[in-house]
Design a protein around this motif. Structure first.
Motif: not given
Length: 216
Positions: A24-25, A119-127
């Motif tokens: 997902f990341a 990974p969830f934090g990475f996803v939030i950052g990219t979004y």
């Protein structure tokens, strides 16, 4: 089911779950490059790089769960041998142990922070970057088309990470029915909905569904 089979089931399920967190990341990074750096997308996300990302996601998932598996194997199990769950998950296995599980619970919390929350934090950052780029698009049609390319991924991410964080990073104790329901979400519901969510962006799928509904 024997204890060895139960441990194998736990290891495979947990490893696949962690691998999906990494995937997902990776998918969010792919959306970030496509939207925020479209001119460099082909050179960055080439076939070799994509294969490397996928391999690292799978390898990272299976390698990260080895320490947990080894620690569970060293626990002493006695008394009841019936798991109050749909499958051999982490918490139900620990409930059968007569040993002190505080160390492995701490290890699980720290690992959950690294393989789920990071990974969830990475996803939030990219979004965050993606949404900022979308808002700069001058036309509403352009903003809608751009956001629609990642909306399905965002829905899957929120559903999947939300249940994992509740179950493993900040677990709720003594609520077995609640835990079972959450386990069903990320093991059954999310994989079942993923093809539907992603397929709804396909115009041919939409046309086929419209045809079916019109016949009714």
């Amino acid at each position: 089911m024997t204890m060895n089979n139960c441990l194998v089931q736990f290891y495979v399920c947990a490893s696949l779950g962690v691998s999906e967190c990494f995937i997902f990341a990776v998918m969010s990074y792919d959306r970030y490059i496509a939207i925020c750096n479209p001119l460099h997308y082909a050179s960055i996300m080439n076939l070799k790089f994509c294969k490397g990302l996928i391999f690292c996601s799978w390898a990272g998932g299976f390698m990260s769960m080895l320490t947990t598996l080894v620690m569970i194997c060293h626990l002493h199990f006695c008394g009841p041998n019936i798991i109050n769950h749909f499958f051999c998950d982490f918490a139900p296995l620990l409930n059968l142990s007569c040993s002190d599980t505080s160390v492995i619970q701490t290890e699980n919390f720290l690992k959950s922070c690294s393989v789920i929350i990071c990974p969830f934090g990475f996803v939030i950052g990219t979004y965050g970057y993606i949404i900022n780029t979308i808002l700069k698009i001058p036309t509403s049609t352009g903003r809608y088309k751009t956001f629609s390319t990642c909306s399905s991924h965002l829905i899957s991410v929120c559903t999947y990470y939300g249940t994992l964080i509740t179950l493993y990073a900040f677990p709720v104790q003594n609520l077995s029915s609640f835990n079972k329901a959450l386990s069903l979400v990320y093991t059954v519901v999310t994989p079942l909905l993923n093809p539907i969510i992603y397929s709804l962006r396909n115009q041919e799928i939409k046309a086929g569904l419209q045809t079916i509904f019109l016949r009714w």
